[in-house]
Design a protein around this motif. Structure first.
Motif, PDB file in Angstrom:
ATOM      1  N   UNK A 406      46.267 -20.201  24.830  1.00  0.00           N
ATOM      2  CA  UNK A 406      47.580 -19.627  25.113  1.00  0.00           C
ATOM      3  C   UNK A 406      48.556 -19.957  23.988  1.00  0.00           C
ATOM      4  N   UNK A 407      48.461 -21.179  23.451  1.00  0.00           N
ATOM      5  CA  UNK A 407      49.326 -21.570  22.341  1.00  0.00           C
ATOM      6  C   UNK A 407      49.031 -20.727  21.106  1.00  0.00           C
ATOM      7  N   UNK A 408      47.741 -20.489  20.839  1.00  0.00           N
ATOM      8  CA  UNK A 408      47.347 -19.671  19.686  1.00  0.00           C
ATOM      9  C   UNK A 408      47.862 -18.246  19.843  1.00  0.00           C
ATOM     10  N   UNK A 409      47.772 -17.729  21.047  1.00  0.00           N
ATOM     11  CA  UNK A 409      48.261 -16.372  21.301  1.00  0.00           C
ATOM     12  C   UNK A 409      49.777 -16.299  21.115  1.00  0.00           C
ATOM     13  N   UNK A 410      50.466 -17.341  21.544  1.00  0.00           N
ATOM     14  CA  UNK A 410      51.927 -17.367  21.379  1.00  0.00           C
ATOM     15  C   UNK A 410      52.303 -17.362  19.910  1.00  0.00           C
ATOM     16  N   UNK A 411      51.572 -18.132  19.114  1.00  0.00           N
ATOM     17  CA  UNK A 411      51.827 -18.149  17.673  1.00  0.00           C
ATOM     18  C   UNK A 411      51.629 -16.758  17.068  1.00  0.00           C
ATOM     19  N   UNK A 412      50.595 -16.063  17.537  1.00  0.00           N
ATOM     20  CA  UNK A 412      50.344 -14.709  17.043  1.00  0.00           C
ATOM     21  C   UNK A 412      51.458 -13.764  17.464  1.00  0.00           C
ATOM     22  N   UNK A 413      51.870 -13.855  18.722  1.00  0.00           N
ATOM     23  CA  UNK A 413      52.932 -12.979  19.221  1.00  0.00           C
ATOM     24  C   UNK A 413      54.251 -13.203  18.496  1.00  0.00           C
ATOM     25  N   UNK A 414      54.496 -14.451  18.071  1.00  0.00           N
ATOM     26  CA  UNK A 414      55.747 -14.771  17.386  1.00  0.00           C
ATOM     27  C   UNK A 414      55.635 -14.590  15.869  1.00  0.00           C
ATOM     28  N   UNK A 415      54.466 -14.057  15.418  1.00  0.00           N
ATOM     29  CA  UNK A 415      54.246 -13.771  13.992  1.00  0.00           C
ATOM     30  C   UNK A 415      54.268 -15.036  13.122  1.00  0.00           C
ATOM     31  N   UNK A 416      53.816 -16.152  13.699  1.00  0.00           N
ATOM     32  CA  UNK A 416      53.702 -17.363  12.903  1.00  0.00           C
ATOM     33  C   UNK A 416      52.354 -17.436  12.176  1.00  0.00           C
ATOM     34  N   UNK A 417      51.333 -16.737  12.702  1.00  0.00           N
ATOM     35  CA  UNK A 417      50.012 -16.785  12.089  1.00  0.00           C
ATOM     36  C   UNK A 417      49.952 -15.797  10.923  1.00  0.00           C
ATOM     37  N   UNK A 418      49.276 -16.194   9.850  1.00  0.00           N
ATOM     38  CA  UNK A 418      49.165 -15.284   8.704  1.00  0.00           C
ATOM     39  C   UNK A 418      48.326 -14.054   9.068  1.00  0.00           C
ATOM     40  N   UNK A 419      48.680 -12.946   8.502  1.00  0.00           N
ATOM     41  CA  UNK A 419      47.939 -11.724   8.775  1.00  0.00           C
ATOM     42  C   UNK A 419      46.620 -11.741   8.021  1.00  0.00           C
ATOM     43  N   UNK A 420      45.590 -11.254   8.687  1.00  0.00           N
ATOM     44  CA  UNK A 420      44.264 -11.218   8.064  1.00  0.00           C
ATOM     45  C   UNK A 420      43.926  -9.797   7.634  1.00  0.00           C
TER      46      UNK A 420
END
Length: 420
Positions: A406-420
């Motif tokens: 859930x934390x990883x998904x939140x990071x993705x939703x908030x655009x904190x994860x780098x785009x692949x």
């Protein structure tokens, strides 16, 4: 041997068998006569320090103040046996001091010279009559050369001899008088009180460390409010803190009286609650308090504001406060302030209710995500790094993020994860 009492009896018996006078001395005699169990026992003797060490052996003795006639005697132990068994508390050593007469005091702390003497002369050098008696534990006889028994019965604190002389010898006695009087709930004899007031400004010649040690003892005791009130009336508060603080309000004295803790830091933070935090830091430095004491006092002082709004905080902020190691001390402080009507109790009550209803794991669950996880997921350390971790922790504490996924998904939703 199971207690310091047993050790003290052994020491008195051994000294007497060797032909010396040996008696209990000082505060332990006072406590015994008051029907209290002494915290420790001191022995006074006609034997000189070298004779004491010869009698008990150099392995069992420590010369902590041989020039003043003071030797510490340790419990006896069999060969190869530790000083105490791991499943039993250690028996403290007993201080054995030779009867002495003090020379002139030139530094307001200790005499230039000492002369070994008799019990009668030794009693005259001590601070207060209730601390100047001797007791023979073998015959249960009190040796009182200073009128200590009468003052105990009258519940009165009186300096031995000329009060001003006793305080000039050691200025720390000014604070000791306040502490003894408050803890014992006595009254201070008139001449003794007048000398304390007259000499209060001279407390500044005492080292900050020694002043702090007395304040620790006063503030850790339930009679702290009485000690502080007496410090104020004697002029000692102003002498210690200067213009920063000279008197304590009646409401704050009531809060200090209501405070249910034996932690010096909590009482100190409450006593000085009206001072700016930087002034508080300065006082802690002035008194040479430890970093741990200073940090605790500053946190307890600063976080008293929580009791103005705790119930209105989001759940994550409430849990962060409740997880802090000193939270129970902060609650004790809040309860004391509420008892004195210096704040409403509802926010303190809410914190207590949360502590009782939430489990420890709910309040402070293991971290779901760490900084290493963020790096592994491709987030570079930078200005936002701490903020991201705090947001993740808030989500976990509020129950919105219940797993690493859930934390990883939140990071993705908030655009904190780098785009692949």
């Amino acid at each position: 041997m199971s207690s310091q009492w047993d050790l003290a009896i052994e020491i008195v018996t051994t000294l007497r068998q060797a032909g010396h006078i040996a008696l209990f001395a000082g505060g332990c005699v006072r406590d015994l006569l008051l029907g209290k169990t002494p915290k420790d026992y001191d022995v006074a003797t006609s034997a000189n320090p070298e004779e004491v060490q010869q009698l008990f052996g150099y392995r069992r003795t420590k010369a902590v103040g041989a020039s003043f006639g003071v030797i510490m005697v340790l419990p006896a132990r069999k060969k190869g046996e530790p000083h105490h068994k791991s499943d039993q508390p250690a028996i403290p050593p007993v201080e054995v001091a030779t009867f002495r007469k003090d020379g002139l005091y030139v530094d307001g702390r200790r005499p230039e010279t000492v002369t070994f003497s008799s019990p009668e002369e030794d009693a005259q050098r001590r601070d207060f009559t209730i601390n100047g008696m001797f007791f023979d534990p073998l015959t249960e006889t009190v040796h009182d050369f200073v009128g200590g028994q009468i003052d105990l019965q009258s519940r009165q604190l009186r300096a031995i001899g000329i009060a001003a002389d006793r305080f000039k010898e050691d200025k720390l006695r000014l604070l000791r008088a306040v502490r003894f009087n408050s803890i014992l709930d006595f009254s201070i004899e008139f001449e003794t009180w007048r000398a304390i007031q007259d000499l209060a400004p001279e407390i500044c010649v005492v080292s900050h460390e020694r002043i702090a040690a007395e304040l620790r003892r006063m503030l850790a005791h339930p009679s702290r409010h009485s000690s502080i009130q007496t410090l104020d009336h004697a002029g000692l508060t102003g002498a210690i803190f200067g213009k920063i603080l000279s008197a304590t309000s009646p409401d704050l004295l009531l809060a200090l009286q209501s405070l249910k803790t034996d932690h010096f830091e909590t009482a100190m933070a409450l006593w000085l609650r009206e001072l700016p935090v930087e002034t508080l830091r300065s006082i802690c430095s002035q008194l040479r308090l430890s970093n741990q004491e200073r940090d605790a006092i500053v946190w307890l002082h600063t976080m008293q504001s929580a009791w103005l709004e705790f119930s209105d905080w989001p759940v994550c902020r409430q849990k962060r406060l409740l997880a802090y190691p000193l939270v129970n001390e902060l609650i004790a402080s809040g309860q004391a302030l509420a008892s004195a009507q210096l704040l409403e109790s509802r926010h303190v009550d809410a914190a207590i209710e949360r502590l009782q209803s939430w489990s420890k794991e709910e309040i402070d669950p293991p971290l779901q995500v760490t900084g290493e996880d963020l790096i592994h997921w491709g987030i570079s350390p930078g200005p936002q790094f701490k903020q991201i971790l705090e947001q993740l922790r808030d989500g976990q504490l509020e129950g919105r993020l219940t797993s690493r996924e859930a934390a990883h998904q939140w990071l993705a939703d908030e655009n904190y994860l780098p785009r692949t």
